[in-house]
Design an enzyme around this catalytic site. Structure first.
Site, PDB file in Angstrom:
ATOM      1  N   HIS A 115       0.798  -1.336  -0.320  1.00  0.00           N
ATOM      2  CA  HIS A 115      -0.208   0.068   0.068  1.00  0.00           C
ATOM      3  C   HIS A 115       0.972   1.305   0.088  1.00  0.00           C
ATOM      4  O   HIS A 115       0.891   2.251   0.621  1.00  0.00           O
ATOM      5  CB  HIS A 115      -0.979   0.007   1.352  1.00  0.00           C
ATOM      6  CG  HIS A 115      -1.978  -1.164   1.008  1.00  0.00           C
ATOM      7  ND1 HIS A 115      -2.956  -1.236   0.185  1.00  0.00           N
ATOM      8  CD2 HIS A 115      -2.181  -2.305   1.816  1.00  0.00           C
ATOM      9  CE1 HIS A 115      -3.610  -2.133   0.431  1.00  0.00           C
ATOM     10  NE2 HIS A 115      -3.311  -2.933   1.445  1.00  0.00           N
ATOM     11  N   GLU A 225      -6.597 -12.131   4.455  1.00  0.00           N
ATOM     12  CA  GLU A 225      -7.599 -10.884   4.263  1.00  0.00           C
ATOM     13  C   GLU A 225      -8.877 -11.036   3.375  1.00  0.00           C
ATOM     14  O   GLU A 225      -9.305 -10.084   3.021  1.00  0.00           O
ATOM     15  CB  GLU A 225      -6.657  -9.712   4.001  1.00  0.00           C
ATOM     16  CG  GLU A 225      -5.636  -9.868   2.897  1.00  0.00           C
ATOM     17  CD  GLU A 225      -4.859  -8.798   2.538  1.00  0.00           C
ATOM     18  OE1 GLU A 225      -5.075  -7.807   2.770  1.00  0.00           O
ATOM     19  OE2 GLU A 225      -3.571  -9.142   2.267  1.00  0.00           O
ATOM     20  N   ASP A 251      -9.393  -5.286   4.712  1.00  0.00           N
ATOM     21  CA  ASP A 251      -9.732  -6.076   3.454  1.00  0.00           C
ATOM     22  C   ASP A 251     -10.834  -7.143   3.776  1.00  0.00           C
ATOM     23  O   ASP A 251     -11.480  -7.215   3.026  1.00  0.00           O
ATOM     24  CB  ASP A 251      -8.692  -6.710   3.031  1.00  0.00           C
ATOM     25  CG  ASP A 251      -7.707  -5.641   2.073  1.00  0.00           C
ATOM     26  OD1 ASP A 251      -8.213  -4.962   1.290  1.00  0.00           O
ATOM     27  OD2 ASP A 251      -6.467  -5.400   2.421  1.00  0.00           O
TER      28      ASP A 251
END
Length: 340
Positions: A115, A225, A251
């Site tokens: 990310h 996730e 997520d």
């Protein structure tokens, strides 16, 4: 002093400065900063345990400080199930905050290459800052790379103590990341003179000795996730050399059709059950701690690897000040303060 003794006087001053500057700094700063004393002592202990025969207890300069991979502290904490606290950062162009995190005594840095727009070169700067403060770095790589071994190698060469694989959904995914982190015969990691082994210089024994220690102390984490990943947990946990499984609530909430509702009862129940499954297999379970309340909430449910987020630290601090500014200035103007 008279000009005739200036050279000797200047030499004396330089000698005193080079010998005593660390002692002066310690005496001046540390008594008023107990958290810094604790963190410094912790980091020094890591270095000493990694290389008990070195000269760090003396004033002799030793250029061959051991890399965190030579130290088993993080590995032992993860394997023992003791609480282990890290910080996720995507601020890949700033190394100052990494040093601060290390000084505060956090157990590890989670350098995020998923990310963020980070690359191995920018992550290397974070690793150097973390190593400077005795804090190991784990790198979360991006998802979807066909050549996980080659991609992970870039960050391991940069000096990461371990790799975290996102979106793990099968035992095959987990096995690939173990192969990437471990040297033969445990994995397929390539061997060369790199930062983790001081490019073959200094202490640490033969290259064979260093490979053995690296395989013992390197860390492998996977992130679950999605519901598919949760369903595959039992098979994922059969893979050897997985040190922790992190359950990513954001997520997971999105995959459940509840995006961002990480405290929704259905999300909490799924995360809680996943944690129990992970710990029943003798593996540490990880969870996000955006606040102190989050930490307590998930620790009381048994999660051991807790991670804060650097961006949240910054945002919460900035928001807190701005709220105070707005409330004070509006009240000074005779306006009712906003509801915040």
């Amino acid at each position: 002093p008279p000009p005739s003794i200036m050279p000797n006087f200047r030499g004396l001053c330089l000698g005193l400065l080079s010998r005593d500057i660390a002692c002066i700094t310690h005496a001046f700063f540390l008594p008023n900063r107990p958290y810094l004393c604790l963190a410094t002592n912790t980091n020094n202990a890591r270095r000493t345990s990694a290389n008990p025969t070195n000269n760090e207890s003396s004033n002799e300069y030793n250029p061959h400080h051991q890399h965190s991979l030579a130290d088993s502290t993080l590995k032992q904490k993860l394997r023992s199930g003791r609480p282990t606290v890290g910080v996720v950062t995507g601020f890949h162009n700033d190394s100052d905050h990494v040093e601060t995190i290390g000084l505060l005594g956090y157990d590890f840095l989670w350098a995020d290459a998923e990310h963020s727009s980070a690359n191995p070169s920018s992550i290397a700067n974070l690793i150097l800052a973390a190593e400077r403060r005795g804090m190991p770095t784990l790198v979360r790589i991006g998802y979807g790379y066909q050549n996980i071994i080659g991609h992970s190698q870039k960050f391991l060469v940069a000096g990461a103590q371990g790799i975290i694989l996102p979106q793990c959904e099968s035992a095959e995914d987990a096995a690939k990341i173990v192969e990437a982190v471990k040297f033969p015969p445990l994995g397929r990691r390539g061997l060369a003179g790199e930062r983790w082994n001081s490019w073959g210089l200094g202490d640490g024994g033969t290259l064979g000795d260093r490979v053995r220690v690296a395989n013992e102390n390197s860390v492998v984490g996977v992130v679950v996730e999605s519901r598919k990943g949760i369903e595959a947990l039992e098979s994922i946990l059969t893979v050897e050399d997985i040190d922790f499984v992190f359950v990513a609530p954001t997520d997971l909430s999105s995959d459940m059709g509840l995006p961002g509702q990480i405290r929704h009862p259905d999300v909490v129940d799924m995360v809680d059950q996943a944690g129990k499954t992970i710990r029943a297999a003798g593996v540490s379970s990880g969870m996000l701690a955006l606040t102190g309340d989050d930490y307590i909430f998930w620790r009381e449910r048994g999660f051991q690897v807790m991670c804060g987020v650097a961006h949240t630290f910054f945002t919460v601090g900035a928001q807190s000040l701005m709220r105070t500014v707005v409330e004070h200035e509006l009240s000074s103007d005779g306006c009712d303060p906003p509801t915040v």
